[in-house]
Design an enzyme around this catalytic site. Structure first.
Site, short mmCIF file in Angstrom:
data_model
loop_
_atom_site.label_atom_id
_atom_site.label_comp_id
_atom_site.label_asym_id
_atom_site.label_seq_id
_atom_site.Cartn_x
_atom_site.Cartn_y
_atom_site.Cartn_z
N CYS A 138 0.87 -1.17 0.00
CA CYS A 138 0.00 0.00 0.00
C CYS A 138 0.92 1.23 0.00
O CYS A 138 2.13 1.09 0.04
CB CYS A 138 -1.00 -0.01 1.16
SG CYS A 138 -0.30 0.11 2.81
N CYS B 201 -2.54 1.39 -4.16
CA CYS B 201 -1.34 2.13 -4.57
C CYS B 201 -1.29 2.35 -6.08
O CYS B 201 -0.30 2.79 -6.63
CB CYS B 201 -0.06 1.43 -4.08
SG CYS B 201 0.17 -0.22 -4.71
N CYS C 155 3.21 -0.28 -8.44
CA CYS C 155 3.80 -1.60 -8.24
C CYS C 155 4.33 -2.12 -9.58
O CYS C 155 3.58 -2.20 -10.55
CB CYS C 155 2.73 -2.54 -7.69
SG CYS C 155 3.39 -4.09 -7.08
#
Length: 137
Positions: free
Chosen positions: A11, A85, A89
């Site tokens: 996160c 997020c 990533c």
């Protein structure tokens, strides 16, 4: 012996949701799963309301430290679970990516964090059933 699966929880701040998810997975799956957590912009410390909410269920995350998300952490994980997020990533072919839509506990009191904690537990239990069912250790 087959290699145990590894899970990375991500996160933004690595201070609430991902810390609680990592703690639940370690608590519920024991040594059947390798657990990591990280954040795209880690906070200075774990959210005190998350620490308190987990303490209420007998899990101590007070010593946990938010960590920066690295490409290596993603590369070394079988399952990457993101929690709000977005696209921060890195994506690698052959990895499994899950996006758990959970309310952000940042800035909220323990009363607001409890239902998030409980939602995370249910999601983690489902994940364990998929990747490391009982008797697979």
């Amino acid at each position: 012996m087959p290699r145990k699966p590894s899970v990375l929880f991500v996160c933004v701040h690595n201070a609430g949701r991902s810390q609680m998810a990592a703690a639940w997975l370690a608590h519920l799956a024991g040594d059947r799963v390798e657990v990591r957590s990280a954040g795209s912009a880690p906070a200075g410390r774990v959210n005190p309301a998350a620490v308190e909410a987990m303490r209420e269920v007998g899990i101590d995350i007070s010593a946990a430290t938010p960590r920066i998300l690295t490409v290596d952490a993603v590369r070394e994980s079988d399952v990457c679970v993101t929690m709000g997020c977005g696209d921060s990533c890195p994506v690698f072919p052959g990895k499994r990516y899950l996006d758990w839509r959970l309310e952000d506990p940042a800035g909220q009191g323990v009363e607001a964090v409890r239902p998030i904690r409980d939602d995370i537990r249910r999601l983690v239990e489902g994940l364990i059933e998929e990747i490391a069912p009982e008797g697979s250790a």
